[in-house]
Motif scaffolding. Structure first.
Motif, short mmCIF file in Angstrom:
data_model
loop_
_atom_site.label_atom_id
_atom_site.label_comp_id
_atom_site.label_asym_id
_atom_site.label_seq_id
_atom_site.Cartn_x
_atom_site.Cartn_y
_atom_site.Cartn_z
N PHE A 152 0.94 -1.23 0.04
CA PHE A 152 -0.03 -0.11 -0.21
C PHE A 152 0.85 1.20 -0.08
CE2 PHE A 152 -2.37 -3.43 1.76
CZ PHE A 152 -3.66 -3.31 1.28
N PHE A 153 0.51 2.12 -0.97
CA PHE A 153 1.67 3.17 -1.03
C PHE A 153 1.08 4.48 -1.12
CE2 PHE A 153 1.63 1.29 -5.30
CZ PHE A 153 1.59 2.42 -5.94
N ASN A 154 1.59 5.79 -0.91
CA ASN A 154 1.08 7.07 -1.41
C ASN A 154 2.18 7.84 -2.06
OD1 ASN A 154 -0.40 9.29 -1.48
ND2 ASN A 154 -0.71 9.63 0.49
N ILE A 155 2.15 8.04 -3.24
CA ILE A 155 3.41 9.13 -3.70
C ILE A 155 2.75 10.52 -4.03
CG2 ILE A 155 4.99 9.14 -5.72
CD1 ILE A 155 4.58 6.03 -6.26
N LYS A 156 3.38 11.39 -3.30
CA LYS A 156 3.04 12.68 -3.63
C LYS A 156 4.19 13.59 -4.54
CE LYS A 156 0.13 13.49 0.40
NZ LYS A 156 0.05 13.98 1.82
N ASN A 157 3.68 14.07 -5.47
CA ASN A 157 4.50 15.10 -6.22
C ASN A 157 4.69 16.45 -5.58
OD1 ASN A 157 5.72 13.55 -8.61
ND2 ASN A 157 3.77 13.17 -9.27
N LEU A 158 5.76 16.64 -4.69
CA LEU A 158 5.68 18.08 -4.54
C LEU A 158 6.60 18.91 -5.51
CD1 LEU A 158 6.60 16.84 -0.75
CD2 LEU A 158 4.25 17.63 -1.75
N GLU A 159 6.98 20.22 -5.17
CA GLU A 159 7.50 20.96 -6.36
C GLU A 159 8.95 20.65 -6.43
OE1 GLU A 159 7.29 25.23 -5.76
OE2 GLU A 159 5.64 25.24 -4.69
N LYS A 160 9.49 20.12 -5.57
CA LYS A 160 11.02 19.77 -6.01
C LYS A 160 11.41 18.51 -5.32
CE LYS A 160 12.35 24.58 -6.01
NZ LYS A 160 13.30 25.55 -6.02
N GLU A 161 10.42 17.69 -4.97
CA GLU A 161 10.57 16.32 -4.55
C GLU A 161 9.45 15.45 -4.65
OE1 GLU A 161 10.01 16.95 0.26
OE2 GLU A 161 11.95 17.32 -0.60
N ILE A 162 9.81 14.16 -4.47
CA ILE A 162 8.53 13.05 -4.22
C ILE A 162 8.40 12.59 -2.81
CG2 ILE A 162 7.92 11.07 -5.14
CD1 ILE A 162 8.98 11.83 -7.67
N GLN A 163 7.18 12.59 -2.19
CA GLN A 163 7.06 11.93 -1.03
C GLN A 163 6.57 10.58 -1.18
OE1 GLN A 163 4.59 14.24 1.59
NE2 GLN A 163 4.89 12.87 3.24
N LEU A 164 7.13 9.55 -0.54
CA LEU A 164 6.54 8.11 -0.47
C LEU A 164 6.38 7.92 0.81
CD1 LEU A 164 6.28 5.69 -2.13
CD2 LEU A 164 8.64 5.07 -1.66
N ASP A 165 5.35 7.16 0.78
CA ASP A 165 4.69 6.74 2.03
C ASP A 165 4.34 5.30 1.91
OD1 ASP A 165 3.39 6.22 4.57
OD2 ASP A 165 1.70 7.04 4.11
N ILE A 166 4.86 4.26 2.41
CA ILE A 166 4.41 2.79 2.18
C ILE A 166 3.80 2.13 3.62
CG2 ILE A 166 5.23 0.43 1.81
CD1 ILE A 166 7.50 1.89 0.04
N ARG A 167 2.77 1.78 3.59
CA ARG A 167 2.09 1.14 4.96
C ARG A 167 1.34 0.01 4.52
NH1 ARG A 167 -0.57 4.90 2.06
NH2 ARG A 167 -2.77 4.63 1.74
N GLY A 168 0.89 -0.51 5.46
CA GLY A 168 0.19 -1.88 5.49
C GLY A 168 1.43 -2.93 5.88
N LYS A 169 0.90 -4.19 5.40
CA LYS A 169 1.77 -5.34 5.70
C LYS A 169 2.58 -5.62 4.29
CE LYS A 169 -0.60 -7.66 9.50
NZ LYS A 169 -1.09 -9.04 9.67
N THR A 170 3.75 -5.31 4.40
CA THR A 170 4.74 -5.45 3.26
C THR A 170 5.57 -6.65 3.61
OG1 THR A 170 4.48 -3.00 2.81
CG2 THR A 170 6.11 -4.22 1.69
#
Length: 190
Positions: A152-170
């Motif tokens: 389960f992931f969430n990728i946010k495109n910010l102005e100068k970087e990419i924020q990655l959040d990985i959650r759940g059972k991986t």
């Protein structure tokens, strides 16, 4: 009220058509899909999406279901429907990636995450947020095989970087792949 409904229908149809055409132009690849179902005021659900390679007739990306969330107010305010994109969600999908074989697939993902390259066509296709739920990924290189499941992931495109959040059972399994070569040259043995 009838006028408003017809305007909404026309805008949604233009958005659907524009989204696929702009994505094709941005990636420089043919795209096909089974159906696009609108949920008025929230998202489109795209089924059986396929993105083809530049030199093959076989798709390099196959995704069963994607939800494309958009802002209805931005859709009416802008002449660029892709500017109304809010989020793309991929769910219950499996990806098998071989780094040497699937260079085109890797390029597609990099372009979608970057959102800056325009292939000289003046198209900026930035997706602000990409989420994934229950995703399986197998990544193979010459030396190892990495398998991720229930991702389960969430990728946010910010102005100068990419924020990655990985959650759940991986779960990750790493298998080292190698061949053993004898240091001795067998052709010169006596």
């Amino acid at each position: 009220m009838k006028y408003l409904n017809s305007r909404i229908d026309a805008s949604l149809q233009a958005f659907k058509n524009s989204l696929i055409v702009r994505l094709e132009n941005y990636l420089g690849r043919k795209i096909s899909y089974g159906s696009i179902s609108p949920s008025i005021f929230r998202y489109f659900e795209i089924r059986n999406l396929e993105i083809y390679g530049t030199s093959s007739e076989e798709p390099v990306v196959k995704i069963n279901k994607i939800k494309v969330y958009y802002s209805i107010s931005k859709l009416f305010r802008t002449h660029n429907p892709t500017a109304s994109l809010i989020k793309v969600n991929v769910s219950n999908s499996q990806f098998y990636i071989d780094v040497s074989r699937d260079r085109e697939l890797i390029e597609i993902v990099q372009k979608l995450l970057a959102g800056t390259g325009d292939n000289g066509k003046g198209i900026n296709f930035l997706i602000p947020v990409i989420t994934g739920s229950n995703i399986s990924i197998s990544l193979r290189t010459n030396n190892y095989l990495l398998m991720l499941k229930k991702l389960f992931f969430n990728i946010k495109n910010l102005e100068k970087e990419i924020q990655l959040d990985i959650r759940g059972k991986t779960y990750a399994n790493i298998c080292l792949l190698y061949t053993y070569q004898s240091p001795r040259d067998l052709s010169t043995s006596s």
